[in-house]
Design a protein around this motif. Sequence first.
Motif, PDB file in Angstrom:
ATOM      1  N   VAL A 162       0.838  -1.206   0.000  1.00  0.00           N
ATOM      2  CA  VAL A 162       0.000   0.000   0.000  1.00  0.00           C
ATOM      3  C   VAL A 162       0.871   1.252   0.000  1.00  0.00           C
ATOM      4  CG1 VAL A 162      -1.690   1.338   1.313  1.00  0.00           C
ATOM      5  CG2 VAL A 162      -1.960  -1.139   1.103  1.00  0.00           C
ATOM      6  N   ILE A 163       1.927   1.254   0.810  1.00  0.00           N
ATOM      7  CA  ILE A 163       2.841   2.409   0.851  1.00  0.00           C
ATOM      8  C   ILE A 163       3.516   2.601  -0.504  1.00  0.00           C
ATOM      9  CG2 ILE A 163       5.015   3.249   1.837  1.00  0.00           C
ATOM     10  CD1 ILE A 163       4.153   1.967   4.491  1.00  0.00           C
ATOM     11  N   ASN A 164       3.981   1.502  -1.100  1.00  0.00           N
ATOM     12  CA  ASN A 164       4.626   1.597  -2.411  1.00  0.00           C
ATOM     13  C   ASN A 164       3.656   2.070  -3.479  1.00  0.00           C
ATOM     14  OD1 ASN A 164       7.321   1.061  -2.045  1.00  0.00           O
ATOM     15  ND2 ASN A 164       7.360  -0.669  -3.449  1.00  0.00           N
ATOM     16  N   GLY A 165       2.376   1.716  -3.305  1.00  0.00           N
ATOM     17  CA  GLY A 165       1.358   2.175  -4.233  1.00  0.00           C
ATOM     18  C   GLY A 165       1.261   3.695  -4.271  1.00  0.00           C
ATOM     19  N   ARG A 166       1.507   4.314  -3.124  1.00  0.00           N
ATOM     20  CA  ARG A 166       1.532   5.783  -3.078  1.00  0.00           C
ATOM     21  C   ARG A 166       2.817   6.336  -3.689  1.00  0.00           C
ATOM     22  NH1 ARG A 166      -2.437   8.269  -0.007  1.00  0.00           N
ATOM     23  NH2 ARG A 166      -1.733  10.033  -1.272  1.00  0.00           N
ATOM     24  N   PHE A 167       3.930   5.645  -3.418  1.00  0.00           N
ATOM     25  CA  PHE A 167       5.224   6.111  -3.931  1.00  0.00           C
ATOM     26  C   PHE A 167       5.261   6.126  -5.458  1.00  0.00           C
ATOM     27  CE2 PHE A 167       7.721   4.547   0.067  1.00  0.00           C
ATOM     28  CZ  PHE A 167       7.286   5.670   0.748  1.00  0.00           C
ATOM     29  N   VAL A 168       4.785   5.029  -6.089  1.00  0.00           N
ATOM     30  CA  VAL A 168       4.924   4.901  -7.550  1.00  0.00           C
ATOM     31  C   VAL A 168       4.048   5.885  -8.315  1.00  0.00           C
ATOM     32  CG1 VAL A 168       5.632   2.490  -7.483  1.00  0.00           C
ATOM     33  CG2 VAL A 168       3.197   3.041  -7.664  1.00  0.00           C
ATOM     34  N   GLU A 169       3.148   6.571  -7.617  1.00  0.00           N
ATOM     35  CA  GLU A 169       2.343   7.603  -8.276  1.00  0.00           C
ATOM     36  C   GLU A 169       3.212   8.787  -8.696  1.00  0.00           C
ATOM     37  OE1 GLU A 169      -0.638   8.637  -5.453  1.00  0.00           O
ATOM     38  OE2 GLU A 169      -1.836   6.828  -5.766  1.00  0.00           O
ATOM     39  N   LYS A 170       4.338   8.967  -7.981  1.00  0.00           N
ATOM     40  CA  LYS A 170       5.173  10.143  -8.237  1.00  0.00           C
ATOM     41  C   LYS A 170       6.631   9.825  -8.535  1.00  0.00           C
ATOM     42  CE  LYS A 170       2.366  13.031  -5.146  1.00  0.00           C
ATOM     43  NZ  LYS A 170       2.375  13.890  -3.918  1.00  0.00           N
ATOM     44  N   HIS A 171       7.064   8.579  -8.287  1.00  0.00           N
ATOM     45  CA  HIS A 171       8.480   8.270  -8.415  1.00  0.00           C
ATOM     46  C   HIS A 171       8.724   6.996  -9.221  1.00  0.00           C
ATOM     47  CE1 HIS A 171       9.387  11.342  -5.356  1.00  0.00           C
ATOM     48  NE2 HIS A 171       8.371  10.847  -4.672  1.00  0.00           N
ATOM     49  N   ASN A 172       9.932   6.902  -9.785  1.00  0.00           N
ATOM     50  CA  ASN A 172      10.343   5.732 -10.548  1.00  0.00           C
ATOM     51  C   ASN A 172      10.474   4.525  -9.607  1.00  0.00           C
ATOM     52  OD1 ASN A 172      12.544   3.824 -11.520  1.00  0.00           O
ATOM     53  ND2 ASN A 172      12.271   5.059 -13.352  1.00  0.00           N
ATOM     54  N   ALA A 173       9.857   3.396  -9.990  1.00  0.00           N
ATOM     55  CA  ALA A 173       9.826   2.212  -9.123  1.00  0.00           C
ATOM     56  C   ALA A 173      11.228   1.653  -8.859  1.00  0.00           C
ATOM     57  CB  ALA A 173       8.944   1.142  -9.747  1.00  0.00           C
ATOM     58  N   THR A 174      12.117   1.735  -9.846  1.00  0.00           N
ATOM     59  CA  THR A 174      13.479   1.229  -9.673  1.00  0.00           C
ATOM     60  C   THR A 174      14.234   2.038  -8.621  1.00  0.00           C
ATOM     61  OG1 THR A 174      13.548   0.482 -11.972  1.00  0.00           O
ATOM     62  CG2 THR A 174      15.663   0.717 -10.838  1.00  0.00           C
ATOM     63  N   ILE A 175      14.056   3.360  -8.661  1.00  0.00           N
ATOM     64  CA  ILE A 175      14.698   4.232  -7.673  1.00  0.00           C
ATOM     65  C   ILE A 175      14.162   3.931  -6.276  1.00  0.00           C
ATOM     66  CG2 ILE A 175      14.988   6.630  -6.918  1.00  0.00           C
ATOM     67  CD1 ILE A 175      14.799   7.444  -9.874  1.00  0.00           C
ATOM     68  N   ILE A 176      12.845   3.770  -6.181  1.00  0.00           N
ATOM     69  CA  ILE A 176      12.228   3.443  -4.898  1.00  0.00           C
ATOM     70  C   ILE A 176      12.825   2.159  -4.337  1.00  0.00           C
ATOM     71  CG2 ILE A 176      10.074   2.786  -3.748  1.00  0.00           C
ATOM     72  CD1 ILE A 176       8.604   4.448  -5.913  1.00  0.00           C
ATOM     73  N   SER A 177      12.874   1.117  -5.171  1.00  0.00           N
ATOM     74  CA  SER A 177      13.385  -0.189  -4.736  1.00  0.00           C
ATOM     75  C   SER A 177      14.839  -0.095  -4.285  1.00  0.00           C
ATOM     76  CB  SER A 177      13.261  -1.212  -5.867  1.00  0.00           C
ATOM     77  OG  SER A 177      11.912  -1.396  -6.241  1.00  0.00           O
ATOM     78  N   PHE A 178      15.647   0.678  -5.023  1.00  0.00           N
ATOM     79  CA  PHE A 178      17.070   0.820  -4.693  1.00  0.00           C
ATOM     80  C   PHE A 178      17.244   1.395  -3.291  1.00  0.00           C
ATOM     81  CE2 PHE A 178      20.864   3.657  -4.728  1.00  0.00           C
ATOM     82  CZ  PHE A 178      21.835   2.657  -4.732  1.00  0.00           C
ATOM     83  N   TYR A 179      16.523   2.471  -2.985  1.00  0.00           N
ATOM     84  CA  TYR A 179      16.629   3.077  -1.656  1.00  0.00           C
ATOM     85  C   TYR A 179      16.035   2.161  -0.581  1.00  0.00           C
ATOM     86  CZ  TYR A 179      18.289   7.571  -3.438  1.00  0.00           C
ATOM     87  OH  TYR A 179      19.045   8.576  -4.018  1.00  0.00           O
ATOM     88  N   GLU A 180      14.993   1.422  -0.933  1.00  0.00           N
ATOM     89  CA  GLU A 180      14.393   0.501   0.029  1.00  0.00           C
ATOM     90  C   GLU A 180      15.362  -0.616   0.394  1.00  0.00           C
ATOM     91  OE1 GLU A 180       9.655   1.063  -1.096  1.00  0.00           O
ATOM     92  OE2 GLU A 180      10.835  -0.526  -2.058  1.00  0.00           O
TER      93      GLU A 180
END
Length: 298
Positions: A162-180
């Motif tokens: 659910v949190i990632n669902g909010r993140f991907v609305e505005k950010h690149n999923a690969t970048i999100i995953s890298f920082y995660e």
Amino acid sequence: MQNAKLKHNLHLHFLVFIAGFTAILGELITIEAFSLVWYRMLIAGILMFIYIKIVKIDIRVSPINVVKFLLAGVIIALHWITFFAAINASNVSIALAMFSTGAFFASFIEPIFFRRKIRGYEIVFGLIVIVGVVLIVDSEIKYLNGIILGVSSAFFSSLFAVINGRFVEKHNATIISFYEFIGGVAFISIYLLFSENGFSTKFFDLPTTDWIYIFMLASVCTAYAFIAAVHIMRYISPYTVVLSYNLEPVYGIILALLFFGESEMMSSNFYYGAILILVTVLIEALMKNRSNLFKLKK
């Protein structure tokens, strides 16, 4: 066009198969859950960084978003730790059956994050899922610790999704995953530094088979699976992707029976409970999709 659609759907189900195979690797790897997830996230993060450099993705984001991504990484680390700990405390079938309860938690977590009312059928389906869990607990009480860990894993998984669902609305999923991945490694590293058996010589002295399985887990089942899942959503609707991933426990339990045989054979009530949970999850996904389509038509 039809061939391209078939190719993408086959690719999607290959990714779901990989997700199910993750549990098999978790059973085969001999180290405990915290160490396993540390290696998984570290190696996957390095591979993700190499990919980012190759395709030249700009990973710069605001400091506040970096903090958010790092904290989300802690949640996914907890999801994986409790999942592999559930396998160690019981077996693959128990862990995967409990993982299916994630949709139950999502039904209550999602309205909070997206500020909507809980739908009536979500409550009904949630109660049915609880009945399925009770059937499993009643028939497999000897695996109670594994069941509790599996349910915890499902909760963390739903919260993360659910949190990632909010993140991907505005950010690149690969970048999100890298920082995660960075956040997860940092969190587990702090834990290991203060634990009795932390970063000892034994921590890095693994059997060759463990190194092979861990690399498979980090590369194919994590880095590749994360990147490919983002890629596949360009061609297949998110609904189809989510619905297909609900089949992960089915693939995983079948694989577990093939790999581990009698140790994965459960009582009839376990399978009744597992089927009840899985069917409920699939019906709920179908109803949500129908509801979304109705909104679009209006």
